[in-house]
Design a protein around this motif. Structure first.
Motif, PDB file in Angstrom:
ATOM      1  N   CYS A   1     -32.943 -26.534  48.797  1.00 45.49           N
ATOM      2  CA  CYS A   1     -33.895 -26.080  47.769  1.00 45.49           C
ATOM      3  C   CYS A   1     -33.333 -24.965  46.899  1.00 45.49           C
ATOM      4  O   CYS A   1     -32.254 -24.440  47.155  1.00 45.49           O
ATOM      5  CB  CYS A   1     -35.177 -25.617  48.455  1.00 45.49           C
ATOM      6  SG  CYS A   1     -34.928 -24.315  49.674  1.00 45.49           S
ATOM      7  N   ASP A   2     -34.099 -24.629  45.865  1.00 44.35           N
ATOM      8  CA  ASP A   2     -33.719 -23.580  44.914  1.00 44.35           C
ATOM      9  C   ASP A   2     -34.932 -22.696  44.606  1.00 44.35           C
ATOM     10  O   ASP A   2     -35.389 -22.652  43.475  1.00 44.35           O
ATOM     11  CB  ASP A   2     -33.140 -24.200  43.623  1.00 44.35           C
ATOM     12  CG  ASP A   2     -34.129 -25.133  42.915  1.00 44.35           C
ATOM     13  OD1 ASP A   2     -35.072 -25.636  43.572  1.00 44.35           O
ATOM     14  OD2 ASP A   2     -33.974 -25.329  41.696  1.00 44.35           O
ATOM     15  N   PRO A   3     -35.487 -22.024  45.629  1.00 37.72           N
ATOM     16  CA  PRO A   3     -36.797 -21.397  45.452  1.00 37.72           C
ATOM     17  C   PRO A   3     -36.807 -20.193  44.504  1.00 37.72           C
ATOM     18  O   PRO A   3     -36.123 -19.240  44.733  1.00 37.72           O
ATOM     19  CB  PRO A   3     -37.156 -20.934  46.877  1.00 37.72           C
ATOM     20  CG  PRO A   3     -35.921 -21.016  47.688  1.00 37.72           C
ATOM     21  CD  PRO A   3     -34.890 -21.784  46.926  1.00 37.72           C
TER      22      PRO A   3
ATOM     23  N   ILE B   1     -40.893 -21.189  42.545  1.00 34.07           N
ATOM     24  CA  ILE B   1     -42.298 -21.106  42.927  1.00 34.07           C
ATOM     25  C   ILE B   1     -42.749 -22.361  43.673  1.00 34.07           C
ATOM     26  O   ILE B   1     -43.340 -22.279  44.762  1.00 34.07           O
ATOM     27  CB  ILE B   1     -43.183 -20.868  41.675  1.00 34.07           C
ATOM     28  CG1 ILE B   1     -42.846 -19.515  41.034  1.00 34.07           C
ATOM     29  CG2 ILE B   1     -44.673 -20.931  42.040  1.00 34.07           C
ATOM     30  CD1 ILE B   1     -43.354 -19.327  39.621  1.00 34.07           C
ATOM     31  N   ASP B   2     -42.472 -23.540  43.093  1.00 28.75           N
ATOM     32  CA  ASP B   2     -42.982 -24.746  43.760  1.00 28.75           C
ATOM     33  C   ASP B   2     -42.179 -25.072  45.011  1.00 28.75           C
ATOM     34  O   ASP B   2     -42.698 -25.661  45.960  1.00 28.75           O
ATOM     35  CB  ASP B   2     -43.067 -25.954  42.809  1.00 28.75           C
ATOM     36  CG  ASP B   2     -41.763 -26.300  42.151  1.00 28.75           C
ATOM     37  OD1 ASP B   2     -40.955 -25.394  41.909  1.00 28.75           O
ATOM     38  OD2 ASP B   2     -41.548 -27.491  41.865  1.00 28.75           O
ATOM     39  N   ASP B   3     -40.905 -24.626  45.065  1.00 25.42           N
ATOM     40  CA  ASP B   3     -40.139 -24.748  46.315  1.00 25.42           C
ATOM     41  C   ASP B   3     -40.809 -23.932  47.415  1.00 25.42           C
ATOM     42  O   ASP B   3     -40.878 -24.366  48.576  1.00 25.42           O
ATOM     43  CB  ASP B   3     -38.718 -24.210  46.167  1.00 25.42           C
ATOM     44  CG  ASP B   3     -37.905 -24.928  45.131  1.00 25.42           C
ATOM     45  OD1 ASP B   3     -38.134 -24.664  43.935  1.00 25.42           O
ATOM     46  OD2 ASP B   3     -37.052 -25.751  45.505  1.00 25.42           O
ATOM     47  N   ALA B   4     -41.284 -22.719  47.041  1.00 27.35           N
ATOM     48  CA  ALA B   4     -41.933 -21.868  48.042  1.00 27.35           C
ATOM     49  C   ALA B   4     -43.163 -22.587  48.603  1.00 27.35           C
ATOM     50  O   ALA B   4     -43.391 -22.595  49.818  1.00 27.35           O
ATOM     51  CB  ALA B   4     -42.328 -20.526  47.416  1.00 27.35           C
TER      52      ALA B   4
ATOM     53  N   GLY C   1     -30.138 -23.246  41.109  1.00 20.33           N
ATOM     54  CA  GLY C   1     -31.062 -24.090  40.347  1.00 20.33           C
ATOM     55  C   GLY C   1     -32.016 -23.192  39.614  1.00 20.33           C
ATOM     56  O   GLY C   1     -31.584 -22.406  38.756  1.00 20.33           O
ATOM     57  N   ASN C   2     -33.282 -23.244  40.000  1.00 20.94           N
ATOM     58  CA  ASN C   2     -34.264 -22.368  39.351  1.00 20.94           C
ATOM     59  C   ASN C   2     -33.750 -20.939  39.249  1.00 20.94           C
ATOM     60  O   ASN C   2     -33.919 -20.275  38.243  1.00 20.94           O
ATOM     61  CB  ASN C   2     -35.578 -22.358  40.145  1.00 20.94           C
ATOM     62  CG  ASN C   2     -36.301 -23.685  40.080  1.00 20.94           C
ATOM     63  OD1 ASN C   2     -36.266 -24.374  39.060  1.00 20.94           O
ATOM     64  ND2 ASN C   2     -36.969 -24.045  41.156  1.00 20.94           N
ATOM     65  N   VAL C   3     -33.157 -20.497  40.363  1.00 18.10           N
ATOM     66  CA  VAL C   3     -32.576 -19.141  40.389  1.00 18.10           C
ATOM     67  C   VAL C   3     -31.193 -19.227  41.037  1.00 18.10           C
ATOM     68  O   VAL C   3     -30.891 -20.194  41.744  1.00 18.10           O
ATOM     69  CB  VAL C   3     -33.447 -18.149  41.207  1.00 18.10           C
ATOM     70  CG1 VAL C   3     -34.752 -17.858  40.491  1.00 18.10           C
ATOM     71  CG2 VAL C   3     -33.716 -18.672  42.610  1.00 18.10           C
TER      72      VAL C   3
ATOM     73  N   ALA D   1     -34.643 -32.881  49.398  1.00 18.20           N
ATOM     74  CA  ALA D   1     -33.905 -32.118  48.390  1.00 18.20           C
ATOM     75  C   ALA D   1     -34.861 -31.721  47.274  1.00 18.20           C
ATOM     76  O   ALA D   1     -35.450 -32.580  46.626  1.00 18.20           O
ATOM     77  CB  ALA D   1     -32.747 -32.946  47.845  1.00 18.20           C
ATOM     78  N   LEU D   2     -34.993 -30.424  47.067  1.00 15.73           N
ATOM     79  CA  LEU D   2     -35.978 -29.919  46.098  1.00 15.73           C
ATOM     80  C   LEU D   2     -35.318 -29.239  44.910  1.00 15.73           C
ATOM     81  O   LEU D   2     -36.011 -28.652  44.070  1.00 15.73           O
ATOM     82  CB  LEU D   2     -36.922 -28.925  46.798  1.00 15.73           C
ATOM     83  CG  LEU D   2     -37.629 -29.434  48.061  1.00 15.73           C
ATOM     84  CD1 LEU D   2     -38.430 -28.312  48.716  1.00 15.73           C
ATOM     85  CD2 LEU D   2     -38.546 -30.611  47.729  1.00 15.73           C
ATOM     86  N   GLY D   3     -33.998 -29.297  44.848  1.00 21.26           N
ATOM     87  CA  GLY D   3     -33.282 -28.656  43.743  1.00 21.26           C
ATOM     88  C   GLY D   3     -32.218 -29.601  43.217  1.00 21.26           C
ATOM     89  O   GLY D   3     -32.192 -30.789  43.573  1.00 21.26           O
ATOM     90  N   PRO D   4     -31.312 -29.088  42.365  1.00 19.47           N
ATOM     91  CA  PRO D   4     -30.167 -29.902  41.939  1.00 19.47           C
ATOM     92  C   PRO D   4     -29.392 -30.391  43.166  1.00 19.47           C
ATOM     93  O   PRO D   4     -29.393 -29.735  44.216  1.00 19.47           O
ATOM     94  CB  PRO D   4     -29.341 -28.909  41.105  1.00 19.47           C
ATOM     95  CG  PRO D   4     -30.346 -27.909  40.616  1.00 19.47           C
ATOM     96  CD  PRO D   4     -31.342 -27.766  41.724  1.00 19.47           C
TER      97      PRO D   4
ATOM     98  N   ASN E   1     -44.263 -29.347  41.499  1.00 20.69           N
ATOM     99  CA  ASN E   1     -43.495 -30.575  41.735  1.00 20.69           C
ATOM    100  C   ASN E   1     -43.092 -30.767  43.201  1.00 20.69           C
ATOM    101  O   ASN E   1     -43.280 -31.831  43.775  1.00 20.69           O
ATOM    102  CB  ASN E   1     -42.204 -30.550  40.915  1.00 20.69           C
ATOM    103  CG  ASN E   1     -42.464 -30.462  39.427  1.00 20.69           C
ATOM    104  OD1 ASN E   1     -42.994 -31.385  38.827  1.00 20.69           O
ATOM    105  ND2 ASN E   1     -42.120 -29.335  38.825  1.00 20.69           N
ATOM    106  N   ASP E   2     -42.504 -29.724  43.782  1.00 16.95           N
ATOM    107  CA  ASP E   2     -41.790 -29.902  45.047  1.00 16.95           C
ATOM    108  C   ASP E   2     -42.645 -30.262  46.269  1.00 16.95           C
ATOM    109  O   ASP E   2     -42.198 -31.069  47.105  1.00 16.95           O
ATOM    110  CB  ASP E   2     -40.951 -28.655  45.361  1.00 16.95           C
ATOM    111  CG  ASP E   2     -39.792 -28.493  44.399  1.00 16.95           C
ATOM    112  OD1 ASP E   2     -39.437 -29.484  43.724  1.00 16.95           O
ATOM    113  OD2 ASP E   2     -39.233 -27.382  44.319  1.00 16.95           O
ATOM    114  N   PRO E   3     -43.846 -29.719  46.407  1.00 16.99           N
ATOM    115  CA  PRO E   3     -44.601 -30.045  47.638  1.00 16.99           C
ATOM    116  C   PRO E   3     -44.893 -31.537  47.792  1.00 16.99           C
ATOM    117  O   PRO E   3     -45.037 -32.027  48.917  1.00 16.99           O
ATOM    118  CB  PRO E   3     -45.911 -29.256  47.494  1.00 16.99           C
ATOM    119  CG  PRO E   3     -45.631 -28.197  46.490  1.00 16.99           C
ATOM    120  CD  PRO E   3     -44.573 -28.732  45.588  1.00 16.99           C
TER     121      PRO E   3
HETATM  122 CA    CA Z   1     -37.061 -26.854  43.233  1.00 17.75          CA
END
Ligand code: CA
Length: 336
Positions: free
Chosen positions: A10-12, A14-17, A39-41, A123-126, A248-250
């Motif tokens: 993941c790339d937390p 907000i939605d990853d969290a 990713g996000n950060v 997988a929640l990010g790139p 998106n991620d959940p």
């Molecule tokens: Ca993500």
């Protein structure tokens, strides 16, 4: 119930969290490790945020590994305009106590897949960490039991270009490597990448009413969610005139444990890496290319079923009461 072993990449975010909160609350999932990708950060901020979520959920024993700090070939573009400078909506929450493990994410992924059976990846990010792992040891990576990837889009517009979704736009080369592998590398034995793209995730909107219900049922976690989503709410209003925010991620986590939450079809999917449409997922819905199918493309989702799962698992909502509340809030929005 035998919980399925899962590594969350993941790339937390907000939605990853929120997705991590869900994964850590579901008895069907045993989160054995978290790998962080840029990713996000950037990775360092993502690690801090993953550890924050572990602290909120009282699960600090789960290891967090630092992954790739840049996409495979393109310059890195973060999404801090959407997620805030800290990646959690400028919520300025206290720093967590723990720190990342000494092994890097790619090494951890391969060691775990080699050593243990039946390990899946959400997988929640790139897809940079996963593509690197595949490149380093294809025969080990191919042992992955199931790969669910939040990314891409089929029929609806992108969110980084008219055709590209952020995760695959951020590192299209990584996405291409994996989609090609699942089509051409026989070691994957008919496995598919489950593509939870914008077609389905855009339907999942955290509205002020749902947020209010979270705060009623679980004040501590509800208030944390309010803190980290305020910035996201503002962004969605300015950008898309949506009251609330798309999470998106959940949905990828919910789909992993309950395949009835989304419906789709198998297809060959290619990822564009060049020109103005880079990051686009070209889904061969009609099998025009006659290539081995590498993906399961989710196109329909049951918003109420998702919200019910999310609210009952994370916020301990009462099942019947939750049903009734969602009837009020989502009237006419189910099965979209
Ligand atoms: Ca993500």
């Amino acid at each position: 119930m035998n919980a399925r072993k899962v590594i969350i990449d993941c790339d937390p975010g907000i939605d990853d969290a929120l997705a991590l909160m869900l994964a850590l609350s579901l008895p069907q999932i045993e989160v054995i490790g978290i790998t962080v990708v840029c990713g996000n950060v950037p990775v360092e901020k993502g690690i801090v945020n993953a550890r924050r979520v572990l602290e909120w959920m009282g699960r600090e024993e789960i290891p967090v590994y630092a992954g790739e700090r840049t996409p495979l070939m393109r310059p890195y573009v973060d999404a801090m305009d959407t997620h805030g400078e800290d990646g959690l909506g400028e919520s300025d929450l206290p720093k967590p106590m723990g720190k990342e493990e000494s092994a890097d994410a790619v090494t951890y992924l391969l060691d775990t897949l080699e050593r243990e059976e039946n390990v899946s990846i959400i997988a929640l990010g790139p897809l940079t960490n996963l593509a690197r792992a595949y490149q380093r040891a294809p025969h080990i990576f191919a042992k992955v039991e199931e790969l669910v990837s939040m990314g891409g889009t089929f029929r609806t517009p992108g969110n980084c270009s008219p055709v590209a979704e952020y995760n695959y736009w951020c590192d299209p080369d990584a996405a291409k490597i994996l989609y090609e592998a699942f089509s051409a590398d026989t070691q994957f034995k008919e496995k598919k990448i489950h593509m939870i793209g914008l077609d389905v995730t855009r339907k999942i909107v955290l509205t002020p009413n749902i947020l209010e219900y979270m705060k009623i049922t679980h004040p501590v976690l509800g208030e944390l969610v309010e803190k980290i989503t305020r910035f996201y709410f503002d962004f969605h209003w300015k950008q898309e005139q949506v009251i609330g925010c798309v999470i998106n991620d959940p949905l990828a986590v919910a789909y992993f444990v309950d395949k009835t939450v989304c419906q789709g079809f198998d297809a060959y999917t290619a990822v564009e890496t060049e020109g103005i449409s880079y990051g686009q997922t070209l889904v061969d819905e009609w099998d025009i290319w006659k290539k081995p199918q590498n993906s399961h493309i989710l196109v329909k989702t049951n918003v109420k079923a998702f919200m019910h799962l999310f609210l009952c698992a994370v916020f301990h909502a009462n099942e019947n009461e939750c049903d009734m509340v969602l009837e009020q809030i989502l009237a006419g929005k189910e099965d979209s």
